[in-house]
Design a protein around this motif. Sequence first.
Motif, PDB file in Angstrom:
ATOM      1  N   HIS A 206     -11.113 -13.145 -33.841  1.00 47.05           N
ATOM      2  CA  HIS A 206     -10.641 -11.826 -33.431  1.00 47.05           C
ATOM      3  C   HIS A 206      -9.163 -11.866 -33.065  1.00 47.05           C
ATOM      4  CE1 HIS A 206     -13.950  -9.077 -33.624  1.00 47.05           C
ATOM      5  NE2 HIS A 206     -14.758  -9.901 -32.971  1.00 47.05           N
ATOM      6  N   GLN A 207      -8.548 -13.033 -33.233  1.00 48.15           N
ATOM      7  CA  GLN A 207      -7.139 -13.192 -32.867  1.00 48.15           C
ATOM      8  C   GLN A 207      -6.337 -13.537 -34.122  1.00 48.15           C
ATOM      9  OE1 GLN A 207      -9.743 -14.941 -31.661  1.00 48.15           O
ATOM     10  NE2 GLN A 207      -9.686 -15.069 -29.429  1.00 48.15           N
ATOM     11  N   PRO A 208      -5.737 -12.526 -34.772  1.00 44.59           N
ATOM     12  CA  PRO A 208      -4.956 -12.802 -35.983  1.00 44.59           C
ATOM     13  C   PRO A 208      -3.862 -13.834 -35.773  1.00 44.59           C
ATOM     14  CG  PRO A 208      -5.328 -10.449 -35.757  1.00 44.59           C
ATOM     15  CD  PRO A 208      -5.795 -11.083 -34.477  1.00 44.59           C
ATOM     16  N   ASP A 209      -3.302 -13.895 -34.562  1.00 40.09           N
ATOM     17  CA  ASP A 209      -2.225 -14.857 -34.327  1.00 40.09           C
ATOM     18  C   ASP A 209      -2.721 -16.291 -34.462  1.00 40.09           C
ATOM     19  OD1 ASP A 209      -3.686 -14.174 -31.903  1.00 40.09           O
ATOM     20  OD2 ASP A 209      -2.306 -15.492 -30.832  1.00 40.09           O
ATOM     21  N   LEU A 210      -3.975 -16.550 -34.057  1.00 36.69           N
ATOM     22  CA  LEU A 210      -4.533 -17.894 -34.222  1.00 36.69           C
ATOM     23  C   LEU A 210      -4.757 -18.200 -35.702  1.00 36.69           C
ATOM     24  CD1 LEU A 210      -7.111 -18.111 -31.287  1.00 36.69           C
ATOM     25  CD2 LEU A 210      -4.829 -19.120 -31.420  1.00 36.69           C
ATOM     26  N   ALA A 211      -5.199 -17.208 -36.456  1.00 29.02           N
ATOM     27  CA  ALA A 211      -5.375 -17.404 -37.900  1.00 29.02           C
ATOM     28  C   ALA A 211      -4.041 -17.723 -38.560  1.00 29.02           C
ATOM     29  CB  ALA A 211      -6.001 -16.158 -38.525  1.00 29.02           C
ATOM     30  N   ILE A 212      -3.005 -17.029 -38.152  1.00 25.83           N
ATOM     31  CA  ILE A 212      -1.685 -17.252 -38.745  1.00 25.83           C
ATOM     32  C   ILE A 212      -1.187 -18.661 -38.442  1.00 25.83           C
ATOM     33  CG2 ILE A 212       0.743 -16.557 -38.586  1.00 25.83           C
ATOM     34  CD1 ILE A 212      -0.298 -13.659 -38.194  1.00 25.83           C
ATOM     35  N   ARG A 213      -1.472 -19.159 -37.240  1.00 21.13           N
ATOM     36  CA  ARG A 213      -0.969 -20.476 -36.850  1.00 21.13           C
ATOM     37  C   ARG A 213      -1.816 -21.634 -37.385  1.00 21.13           C
ATOM     38  NH1 ARG A 213      -0.067 -17.942 -31.975  1.00 21.13           N
ATOM     39  NH2 ARG A 213      -1.684 -19.041 -30.817  1.00 21.13           N
ATOM     40  N   TYR A 214      -3.123 -21.441 -37.509  1.00 19.07           N
ATOM     41  CA  TYR A 214      -3.975 -22.588 -37.787  1.00 19.07           C
ATOM     42  C   TYR A 214      -4.704 -22.538 -39.139  1.00 19.07           C
ATOM     43  CZ  TYR A 214      -3.318 -23.909 -32.928  1.00 19.07           C
ATOM     44  OH  TYR A 214      -2.762 -24.284 -31.729  1.00 19.07           O
ATOM     45  N   ALA A 215      -4.906 -21.375 -39.706  1.00 18.85           N
ATOM     46  CA  ALA A 215      -5.705 -21.295 -40.931  1.00 18.85           C
ATOM     47  C   ALA A 215      -4.875 -21.645 -42.160  1.00 18.85           C
ATOM     48  CB  ALA A 215      -6.299 -19.894 -41.085  1.00 18.85           C
ATOM     49  N   ASP A 216      -5.536 -22.235 -43.140  1.00 13.86           N
ATOM     50  CA  ASP A 216      -4.907 -22.462 -44.435  1.00 13.86           C
ATOM     51  C   ASP A 216      -5.015 -21.223 -45.312  1.00 13.86           C
ATOM     52  OD1 ASP A 216      -4.402 -25.388 -44.095  1.00 13.86           O
ATOM     53  OD2 ASP A 216      -6.588 -25.433 -43.958  1.00 13.86           O
ATOM     54  N   ARG A 217      -6.049 -20.420 -45.045  1.00 13.34           N
ATOM     55  CA  ARG A 217      -6.317 -19.225 -45.837  1.00 13.34           C
ATOM     56  C   ARG A 217      -7.072 -18.240 -44.962  1.00 13.34           C
ATOM     57  NH1 ARG A 217     -10.505 -20.184 -49.405  1.00 13.34           N
ATOM     58  NH2 ARG A 217     -11.406 -18.191 -50.026  1.00 13.34           N
ATOM     59  N   GLY A 230      -5.895 -14.636 -48.922  1.00 15.83           N
ATOM     60  CA  GLY A 230      -4.647 -15.327 -49.216  1.00 15.83           C
ATOM     61  C   GLY A 230      -4.174 -16.165 -48.046  1.00 15.83           C
ATOM     62  N   GLY A 231      -2.984 -16.686 -48.169  1.00 15.73           N
ATOM     63  CA  GLY A 231      -2.403 -17.526 -47.138  1.00 15.73           C
ATOM     64  C   GLY A 231      -2.045 -16.721 -45.898  1.00 15.73           C
ATOM     65  N   PRO A 232      -1.924 -17.394 -44.758  1.00 16.40           N
ATOM     66  CA  PRO A 232      -1.635 -16.687 -43.505  1.00 16.40           C
ATOM     67  C   PRO A 232      -0.304 -15.939 -43.524  1.00 16.40           C
ATOM     68  CG  PRO A 232      -1.482 -19.066 -43.208  1.00 16.40           C
ATOM     69  CD  PRO A 232      -2.102 -18.846 -44.543  1.00 16.40           C
ATOM     70  N   ALA A 233       0.617 -16.365 -44.361  1.00 17.27           N
ATOM     71  CA  ALA A 233       1.898 -15.666 -44.439  1.00 17.27           C
ATOM     72  C   ALA A 233       1.720 -14.240 -44.960  1.00 17.27           C
ATOM     73  CB  ALA A 233       2.863 -16.436 -45.336  1.00 17.27           C
ATOM     74  N   GLY A 234       0.618 -14.006 -45.658  1.00 20.41           N
ATOM     75  CA  GLY A 234       0.357 -12.670 -46.187  1.00 20.41           C
ATOM     76  C   GLY A 234      -0.232 -11.705 -45.181  1.00 20.41           C
ATOM     77  N   LEU A 235      -0.527 -12.185 -43.971  1.00 14.26           N
ATOM     78  CA  LEU A 235      -1.099 -11.322 -42.938  1.00 14.26           C
ATOM     79  C   LEU A 235       0.021 -10.536 -42.256  1.00 14.26           C
ATOM     80  CD1 LEU A 235      -3.733 -13.784 -41.439  1.00 14.26           C
ATOM     81  CD2 LEU A 235      -4.192 -11.744 -42.817  1.00 14.26           C
ATOM     82  N   THR A 236       0.586  -9.624 -42.996  1.00 14.58           N
ATOM     83  CA  THR A 236       1.685  -8.812 -42.498  1.00 14.58           C
ATOM     84  C   THR A 236       1.149  -7.740 -41.548  1.00 14.58           C
ATOM     85  OG1 THR A 236       1.482  -7.262 -44.330  1.00 14.58           O
ATOM     86  CG2 THR A 236       2.933  -9.171 -44.656  1.00 14.58           C
TER      87      THR A 236
END
Length: 251
Positions: A206-217, A230-236
């Motif tokens: 439920h925390q997009p910031d954790l996904a951006i920091r730790y997830a590969d996808r 896609g990759g976390p960089a795409g979570l605009t």
Amino acid sequence: MTAVQVDGLTKAYAGTTVLDGVDFTVQAGELLAFLGANGSGKSTTLKCVIGLTRPDAGTVRVQGKDLGTLQGRAQILARSQAAMVFQKIQLVPRRTALDNVCSGGLLRVRGLASASPAFFAKELKEEAMACLDRVGLAGIALERTGKLSGGQQQRVAIARALCQRASVLLADEPVSALDPHAAEQVMALLAELAHTENLAVAAVLHQPDLAIRYADRAIGLLKGKIVFDGGPAGLTDDVLDTLYAPDSVAA
């Protein structure tokens, strides 16, 4: 290598479609994050993969085996390749951390050796200790889990999954009940296990910031459909605004 392959996953409750033809894979060595508003189908997806919920349609393959076509012990063994960690940590609070971790290996033992912690084999205890050490908790092995912090309990649950020798680790909101520091520790551990142990890890967050920091996808679900993969960089901000819009839950 593809560890989990899901095709056409569909599920409805009381006439409301929760999953609508969901397709995705989870690769060995990858941490995949599922994002989306409450009711978007994230937890239902993991429950269908692990077998806690039966889908209405679609196939789930773990390590190439179609779980829907297996029966009896063959199905049990195939499902044991996937372990699940929950938000409400499923540990026995009166048992020690070591005993709880040992329970992950009980499928491999028979008879009296599986009846009670008093009869757990030396080899199983040694493996469980190694798993606790792997998650940084060897020093509290003999503490009752009910006395541990939330972050420690979650790491015990992860150690239990390691003792199960699962190649797939599913985590349903594993850090929602933890303080920020403990949440960071658990997410760092999940990422490390994916990358160093070659586990396929899928986590509902439920925390997009954790996904951006730790997830590969990351996969974003909206009304039971995948709208981002896609990759976390795409979570605009635009993508996240779409996923968490007030009308993002299925009717």
